[in-house]
Design an enzyme around this catalytic site. Sequence first.
Site, short mmCIF file in Angstrom:
data_model
loop_
_atom_site.label_atom_id
_atom_site.label_comp_id
_atom_site.label_asym_id
_atom_site.label_seq_id
_atom_site.Cartn_x
_atom_site.Cartn_y
_atom_site.Cartn_z
CB CYS A 48 -11.00 1.09 -0.74
SG CYS A 48 -9.35 1.81 -0.86
CG HIS B 25 -9.83 1.59 3.49
ND1 HIS B 25 -9.86 0.64 2.50
CD2 HIS B 25 -11.05 1.54 4.09
CE1 HIS B 25 -11.04 0.03 2.50
NE2 HIS B 25 -11.78 0.57 3.46
CG HIS C 85 -15.37 -0.08 3.68
ND1 HIS C 85 -14.18 -0.62 4.12
CD2 HIS C 85 -16.33 -0.59 4.48
CE1 HIS C 85 -14.42 -1.41 5.17
NE2 HIS C 85 -15.71 -1.41 5.40
#
Length: 195
Positions: A101, A153, A165
């Site tokens: 990520c 994240h 993402h």
Amino acid sequence: MLLILSACSSHRPPVEQRSIGQRNNLEQPTAPPSTQARPAQPAAKPVPAVEPKEIAPDGRAYPQVHQSAATLRQSVVAKARSVIGTPYRFGGMSPVSGFDCSGLVVWVYETHGVDLPRTTWEQTRAGQAVPADQMHPGDIVVFKLGGKQPYLHTGIYAGGNTFIHSPRSGGRVREESLSGAYWAGRIHAIRRVIK
């Protein structure tokens, strides 16, 4: 010392700088005393304006941006969309080998001359904080996930209440809605690195 000072004061600016000054009427050239025709000199290439770098709250310098911030943001989103489908890879930060990520976020911004920290935790402090209801495309969206052992994240806000993402092992880079209960309830921070 006097010799050094006299050397500095006799320094002539480069020809290109004099040409720019003449073009802007800051200096008026004088005609040569000779009546013979001289060959025309090629015009100097224009020098792009150099803007000083501004310092972000985290101490990093914002990039020198010669296009509008809105255009740059849209370019960031387009670059992120260009790698949709790339496999997740822990520690990855290239479209060839895959992305995790934070690696996706670093790579996308790096292609636009913006140097971001590598880890998700550091990205949580990059740029400046903005409220979730004031997100712009290109902003970094940070989520807090997990239960007893929470982790962070990151993704890139794409506009239209979606973000891009690299989700998890076995997944691929994708664009998802922030409207769903899972993501909307887990937004931890929004960071803006393009003013």
